[in-house]
Design a protein around this motif. Structure first.
Motif, PDB file in Angstrom:
ATOM      1  N   ARG A   1     -39.430 -53.882  -5.567  1.00 21.11           N
ATOM      2  CA  ARG A   1     -40.234 -55.194  -7.049  1.00 21.11           C
ATOM      3  C   ARG A   1     -40.151 -55.283  -8.225  1.00 21.11           C
ATOM      4  NH1 ARG A   1     -44.160 -54.497  -2.243  1.00 21.11           N
ATOM      5  NH2 ARG A   1     -43.921 -55.969  -0.741  1.00 21.11           N
TER       6      ARG A   1
ATOM      7  N   TYR B   1     -32.901 -51.771   3.454  1.00 22.82           N
ATOM      8  CA  TYR B   1     -33.341 -50.197   2.653  1.00 22.82           C
ATOM      9  C   TYR B   1     -32.704 -49.861   2.170  1.00 22.82           C
ATOM     10  CZ  TYR B   1     -37.994 -51.006   5.028  1.00 22.82           C
ATOM     11  OH  TYR B   1     -39.442 -51.453   5.291  1.00 22.82           O
TER      12      TYR B   1
ATOM     13  N   SER C   1     -39.387 -55.939   5.740  1.00 26.05           N
ATOM     14  CA  SER C   1     -40.156 -55.805   6.627  1.00 26.05           C
ATOM     15  C   SER C   1     -40.004 -55.130   7.929  1.00 26.05           C
ATOM     16  CB  SER C   1     -40.177 -57.656   7.381  1.00 26.05           C
ATOM     17  OG  SER C   1     -39.653 -58.214   7.894  1.00 26.05           O
TER      18      SER C   1
ATOM     19  N   GLU D   1     -47.536 -41.036  -3.303  1.00 18.38           N
ATOM     20  CA  GLU D   1     -47.115 -41.362  -4.272  1.00 18.38           C
ATOM     21  C   GLU D   1     -46.311 -40.869  -4.973  1.00 18.38           C
ATOM     22  OE1 GLU D   1     -46.956 -44.738  -3.424  1.00 18.38           O
ATOM     23  OE2 GLU D   1     -46.063 -45.396  -5.505  1.00 18.38           O
TER      24      GLU D   1
ATOM     25  N   CYS E   1     -36.659 -57.781   0.234  1.00 18.45           N
ATOM     26  CA  CYS E   1     -37.958 -56.784   0.624  1.00 18.45           C
ATOM     27  C   CYS E   1     -37.487 -56.331   2.603  1.00 18.45           C
ATOM     28  CB  CYS E   1     -39.849 -57.296   0.340  1.00 18.45           C
ATOM     29  SG  CYS E   1     -39.276 -56.707  -1.386  1.00 18.45           S
TER      30      CYS E   1
ATOM     31  N   GLU F   1     -43.426 -49.259   2.052  1.00 16.86           N
ATOM     32  CA  GLU F   1     -43.849 -49.967   0.802  1.00 16.86           C
ATOM     33  C   GLU F   1     -43.487 -49.298   0.004  1.00 16.86           C
ATOM     34  OE1 GLU F   1     -45.047 -53.045   1.250  1.00 16.86           O
ATOM     35  OE2 GLU F   1     -46.176 -52.937  -0.783  1.00 16.86           O
TER      36      GLU F   1
ATOM     37  N   ARG G   1     -40.115 -50.869  -0.861  1.00 11.47           N
ATOM     38  CA  ARG G   1     -40.650 -52.358  -1.106  1.00 11.47           C
ATOM     39  C   ARG G   1     -41.103 -52.541  -2.981  1.00 11.47           C
ATOM     40  NH1 ARG G   1     -41.805 -52.799   4.475  1.00 11.47           N
ATOM     41  NH2 ARG G   1     -44.010 -52.444   3.807  1.00 11.47           N
ATOM     42  N   ASN G   2     -42.296 -51.305  -3.222  1.00 12.18           N
ATOM     43  CA  ASN G   2     -42.283 -51.392  -4.518  1.00 12.18           C
ATOM     44  C   ASN G   2     -41.098 -50.711  -5.708  1.00 12.18           C
ATOM     45  OD1 ASN G   2     -44.451 -52.546  -4.140  1.00 12.18           O
ATOM     46  ND2 ASN G   2     -45.405 -50.389  -3.476  1.00 12.18           N
TER      47      ASN G   2
ATOM     48  N   GLU H   1     -44.787 -47.313   7.941  1.00  9.60           N
ATOM     49  CA  GLU H   1     -45.131 -48.247   6.644  1.00  9.60           C
ATOM     50  C   GLU H   1     -45.312 -47.982   4.821  1.00  9.60           C
ATOM     51  OE1 GLU H   1     -45.282 -51.376   7.266  1.00  9.60           O
ATOM     52  OE2 GLU H   1     -46.414 -51.924   4.749  1.00  9.60           O
ATOM     53  N   LEU H   2     -46.001 -46.517   4.623  1.00  8.95           N
ATOM     54  CA  LEU H   2     -46.141 -46.141   4.157  1.00  8.95           C
ATOM     55  C   LEU H   2     -45.204 -45.795   3.269  1.00  8.95           C
ATOM     56  CD1 LEU H   2     -49.133 -43.687   5.039  1.00  8.95           C
ATOM     57  CD2 LEU H   2     -49.922 -46.026   3.730  1.00  8.95           C
TER      58      LEU H   2
END
Ligand code: N01
Length: 561
Positions: free
Chosen positions: A331, A236, A346, A291, A344, A324, A327-328, A320-321
């Motif tokens: 992407r 990350y 895990s 967000e 990404c 993610e 990770r977005n 996890e939020l």
């Protein structure tokens, strides 16, 4: 007192005012090993208390971490205004950082400035590597030596031994099959040469994608011919948004630097008071609000992302939020979906130290950069001209090992340290680094470790952590001297309870849920034990109580008759 090193350098230790003088009085009140920030400040504080101290340093100059880690793009991940000494107001007012996150040359210049400003060089022997230290029970002191043989030998007798050798100072160089056959250049980020390395037009492979790898990869990608990144675990990375230091922020901080330092000392990591963590859960707001709050902190940059909510480090679902969210971002940044997927992570975000980057993920959009996922294509062997991974040969002119460190214990376990009754530290720490308060070890009287296992340095602005531990050690040594105490040693009960405490604290977090260097998991065969303590303010309070209450958890002994 004057001593001469194996290379002829001289250093002068201050005159002792010790009240424990006797025929067995050792020549030094304390020998300090290492001239990074911890060793420099330890010398300064020892002198301020009239203690007779000497620093020995293996390198040919001061600076520790920032001396050795000269790899391209090396830079601190805590803001410069915070990552600096606060013990002297004139120093912090006079020194001007040029960037929000200082780069290695500026940090090394700062370490040299501190050494000069406080006349520390006169107490430092350079090019002098400690090889071992043995506790002399009869004399209640350490006999510490620089070895024998062709390198020459010198032994010091010191009442106390302070290990300021750094938690990340012994590079990990994995035993890759055939590495010695490789005919090109092999470089480790933590032992980078002083001369600039010219990668122009070369095929370069980087192994490792932690903080050092991320910075190296991002910086050399535009310079090299072809860059191949060998990734075992995806990382990350959050944006640094680095740039010239904001002069308005500098003026604001300097208008009340002591207050700024004090507010930072009350933070869990000893930094971050400019934007403290929010004190509510990730589940207490709507998905849209969440967000937007993550995005707000992402735009500010740095570690503040993990302070968006108060449960990101303690609740896997909240964590996890945040994972993610990043990770977005990956992407969105990386054009090739397969490369983006491989980049990404895990594991829980923050479980390994976050990388603070400047365009890391977008680097993989460059036509000259390729990612090799070692999860699906493991390294098999090196050849004379490259390496083979997953059955494919990768021709390379140079290899950069960004493979990290044998953290927290590696440096000490490579020394011949022997405590009471000849107990070797290697035996004592066979199952993991037992300690009390992250400072002392049963069986090793008068030995103090700075930034080691059981202390908070790994989770803290390390300079703040160093200042605290050094002041505690210096105050303790003065106190013991004034009380006629010749030796201090942790008790087995205190040691056992402290290690349990460190692990209990970690058990309340997500830190046990990945293979990090905090756990020793990056070194094959290393005992898996969670080493650093999380939570600076509680640690400071505990250390203060121990001092104020007359050192519970330690046994103190007067000078032998
Ligand atoms: O080391 P690391 P680092 N085969 O251990 C990989 C501080 N720091 O030097 O994750 C293949 O983080 C390893 O893979 P894995 C900071 O505290 C700060 O980067 O173990 N790969 C990982 O990707 C940081 O946490 C700054 O699966 C292998 C990488 O090498 C700490 O130092 C800058 C491997 C090592 O990452 C260490 O950072 C730099 C193998 N056999 C460092 N062995 C800043 O202030 C290891 N790897 C910004």
């Amino acid at each position: 007192m004057s001593t001469t090193s194996t290379t002829g350098a001289t250093a002068t230790a201050t005159t002792s005012t010790s009240t424990t003088a006797s025929t067995s009085q050792p020549e030094l009140d304390l020998l300090i090993v290492g001239a990074g920030f911890a060793g420099l400040y330890m010398l300064h504080q020892a002198r301020a208390r009239g203690l007779n101290a000497l620093v020995i340093e293996a390198a040919d100059s001061v600076g520790g971490t920032w001396y050795h880690n000269r790899y391209p793009g090396a830079r601190v991940d805590i803001q410069s205004m915070e990552y600096s000494f606060g013990f002297d107001d004139a120093l912090q007012q006079d020194w001007c950082w040029t960037e929000r996150y200082a780069a290695q040359p500026e940090l090394l210049a700062y370490a040299n400035h501190v050494a000069d400003r406080f006349d520390l060089r006169s107490g430092i022997l350079l090019n002098t590597r400690l090889t071992g230290a043995h506790w002399d029970e009869a004399a209640q002191c350490w006999q510490a030596g620089t070895g024998t043989g062709t390198s020459g030998g010198r032994t010091w007798r010191a009442r106390h031994l302070v290990l300021a050798t750094g938690p990340l100072s012994t590079p990990s160089e994995p035993d890759f099959p055939g590495l010695s056959d490789f005919k090109g250049q092999v470089l480790h980020t933590a032992r980078w040469p002083k001369e600039p390395v010219d990668f122009s037009g070369q095929r370069v492979g980087v192994i490792g994608t932690g903080s050092s790898g991320v910075q190296t990869i991002t910086t050399i990608a535009p310079q090299v011919g072809q860059l191949t990144v060998f990734q075992r675990t995806a990382s990350y990375a959050v944006p640094a948004h680095n740039g010239p230091l904001d002069v308005a922020l500098e003026a604001q901080v300097k208008a009340d630097y002591p207050g700024f330092r004090e507010r930072n000392r009350r933070m869990m990591g000893g930094f971050g008071s400019l934007l403290p963590p929010n004190n509510f859960s990730a589940f207490s707001v709507s998905a849209e609000q969440r967000e937007s709050m993550f995005e707000g902190r992402w735009q500010i940059g740095g570690f503040v992302l993990l302070g968006t909510f108060n449960d990101l480090i303690v609740n896997p679902a909240a964590n996890e939020l945040a994972g993610e969210f990043v990770r977005n971002k990956i992407r969105a940044a990386v054009h090739d979906p397969a490369t983006a997927a491989a980049l990404c992570p895990s594991h829980p975000i923050g479980c390994k130290r976050l990388c603070v980057d400047t365009g890391y993920y977008a680097t993989f959009n460059r036509p000259n950069v390729r990612l090799v996922d070692l999860q699906t294509a493991p390294i098999e062997r090196f050849t004379a001209t490259g390496l083979v991974a997953g059955g494919e040969e990768h021709p390379l002119d140079a290899i950069v090992l960004a493979t990290g460190f044998d953290a927290m214990t590696g440096t000490l376990l490579r020394l011949d340290l022997r405590g009471r009754g000849g107990l070797a530290l290697q035996d004592k720490w066979q199952a993991g680094p037992l300690n009390y308060l992250g400072l002392c070890v049963v069986g090793f009287p008068n030995l103090f470790n700075i930034s080691g296992p059981g202390a908070t340095a790994a989770f803290t602005n390390v300079i703040v952590a160093i200042e605290h531990q050094v002041q505690w050690i210096a105050d303790t040594l003065r106190d013991l001297r004034d009380r006629g105490v010749a030796s201090i040693e942790a008790t087995p009960e205190a040691e056992t309870a402290w290690v349990a405490h460190v692990n209990t604290v970690a058990g309340r977090t997500i830190y046990l849920n990945c293979n990090s260097w905090y756990l020793g998991a990056n070194i094959p065969g290393k005992p898996r034990m969670f080493m650093p303590l999380f939570g600076f303010p509680a640690y400071v309070q505990k250390c203060a109580e121990v001092q104020q209450q007359g050192y519970p958890g330690f046994s103190l002994a007067p000078l032998h008759a």
